[in-house]
Design a protein around this motif. Sequence first.
Motif, PDB file in Angstrom:
ATOM      1  N   SER A  14       0.663  -1.090   0.364  1.00  0.00           N
ATOM      2  CA  SER A  14      -0.565   0.557   0.042  1.00  0.00           C
ATOM      3  C   SER A  14       1.020   1.094  -0.038  1.00  0.00           C
ATOM      4  N   GLY A  15       1.961   1.263   0.600  1.00  0.00           N
ATOM      5  CA  GLY A  15       3.205   2.408   0.835  1.00  0.00           C
ATOM      6  C   GLY A  15       2.483   3.393   1.578  1.00  0.00           C
ATOM      7  N   LYS A  16       2.222   2.518   3.028  1.00  0.00           N
ATOM      8  CA  LYS A  16       1.378   3.362   3.436  1.00  0.00           C
ATOM      9  C   LYS A  16       2.172   3.574   5.093  1.00  0.00           C
ATOM     10  N   PHE A  17       2.726   4.379   5.874  1.00  0.00           N
ATOM     11  CA  PHE A  17       3.283   4.192   6.507  1.00  0.00           C
ATOM     12  C   PHE A  17       3.586   5.812   7.625  1.00  0.00           C
ATOM     13  N   THR A  18       3.689   5.510   9.167  1.00  0.00           N
ATOM     14  CA  THR A  18       3.657   6.696   9.454  1.00  0.00           C
ATOM     15  C   THR A  18       5.022   7.161  10.338  1.00  0.00           C
ATOM     16  N   VAL A  19       4.717   8.504  11.296  1.00  0.00           N
ATOM     17  CA  VAL A  19       5.852   8.889  10.991  1.00  0.00           C
ATOM     18  C   VAL A  19       5.984   9.432  12.457  1.00  0.00           C
ATOM     19  N   LYS A  20       6.935   9.359  13.332  1.00  0.00           N
ATOM     20  CA  LYS A  20       6.420   8.718  14.737  1.00  0.00           C
ATOM     21  C   LYS A  20       7.596   9.954  15.541  1.00  0.00           C
ATOM     22  N   ASP A  21       6.884  10.589  16.795  1.00  0.00           N
ATOM     23  CA  ASP A  21       8.206  11.650  17.509  1.00  0.00           C
ATOM     24  C   ASP A  21       8.354   9.995  18.826  1.00  0.00           C
ATOM     25  N   GLN A  22       9.987  10.994  19.674  1.00  0.00           N
ATOM     26  CA  GLN A  22      10.110  10.150  20.633  1.00  0.00           C
ATOM     27  C   GLN A  22       8.945   9.317  21.953  1.00  0.00           C
ATOM     28  N   GLU A  23       7.426  10.081  21.689  1.00  0.00           N
ATOM     29  CA  GLU A  23       6.595   9.649  22.930  1.00  0.00           C
ATOM     30  C   GLU A  23       5.897   8.245  21.764  1.00  0.00           C
ATOM     31  N   GLU A  24       6.614   7.761  20.822  1.00  0.00           N
ATOM     32  CA  GLU A  24       5.710   7.075  19.824  1.00  0.00           C
ATOM     33  C   GLU A  24       4.536   7.245  19.109  1.00  0.00           C
ATOM     34  N   GLY A  32       2.076   6.556  -0.682  1.00  0.00           N
ATOM     35  CA  GLY A  32       2.365   6.326  -1.689  1.00  0.00           C
ATOM     36  C   GLY A  32       1.560   5.392  -2.830  1.00  0.00           C
ATOM     37  N   SER A  33       2.266   6.600  -4.159  1.00  0.00           N
ATOM     38  CA  SER A  33       0.594   5.630  -5.342  1.00  0.00           C
ATOM     39  C   SER A  33       1.497   4.870  -5.739  1.00  0.00           C
ATOM     40  N   PHE A  34       1.708   3.859  -5.820  1.00  0.00           N
ATOM     41  CA  PHE A  34       2.054   2.756  -6.443  1.00  0.00           C
ATOM     42  C   PHE A  34       1.669   2.538  -7.625  1.00  0.00           C
ATOM     43  N   SER A  42       2.735  11.072  -0.871  1.00  0.00           N
ATOM     44  CA  SER A  42       2.203  12.305  -0.169  1.00  0.00           C
ATOM     45  C   SER A  42       2.666  12.278   1.153  1.00  0.00           C
ATOM     46  N   ILE A  43       3.161  13.728   2.063  1.00  0.00           N
ATOM     47  CA  ILE A  43       3.123  13.412   3.452  1.00  0.00           C
ATOM     48  C   ILE A  43       2.153  14.508   4.119  1.00  0.00           C
ATOM     49  N   MET A  44       1.659  13.995   5.507  1.00  0.00           N
ATOM     50  CA  MET A  44       0.317  14.824   5.618  1.00  0.00           C
ATOM     51  C   MET A  44       0.954  14.855   7.688  1.00  0.00           C
ATOM     52  N   ASN A  45       0.345  15.790   8.159  1.00  0.00           N
ATOM     53  CA  ASN A  45       1.019  16.007   9.446  1.00  0.00           C
ATOM     54  C   ASN A  45      -0.044  15.130  10.510  1.00  0.00           C
TER      55      ASN A  45
END
Length: 163
Positions: A14-24, A32-34, A42-45
């Motif tokens: 799917s090309g989907k994942f997250t960016v986490k902070d120190q507190e997870e 992503g669009s495969f 695309s990066i979203m807040n």
Amino acid sequence: MKQLYIKQKVFSLSGKFTVKDQEEKDRYYVEGSFMKVPKTFSIMNASRDEVALITKKTFSFLPTFLVEVNGQEVLTIKKELSFLKARYTIDAAGIEVQGNWWDMDFQILQHGNVVGEVGKEWFTWGDSYKVKVMNEEMETMMIALVIAIDCVKADEAAASSVN
């Protein structure tokens, strides 16, 4: 200083994942669009508003990736013509990458000042990167840069497996 963690799931089509902070806690969402042309990420807040977009240019002689942050093109990653080894350049106004960015171990400088550091996390399942943010104004650009470099590496690996 803030630390963020990018962990991609191995075998995630799917090309989907997250960016986490120190507190997870989830700080950014990446999709992503495969199957679409051109290939994009695309990066979203946290509010799911798009803050950055990575696009692989379709009609270019050598692979080129454009990175936009808040609707403004901030950097380009281009493959250079080379006979022995794949070489890429990162072109961005006032931004410099020092270190081994192909192995995801580098510093990001803005006008000569270190604004962030990236390091690959070893002994993890999938690709994981730790991003240290010294200048919070550069946070989104740094996340976009790391994801763009990872996208370039994945594209290069796919191309070399075909040959």
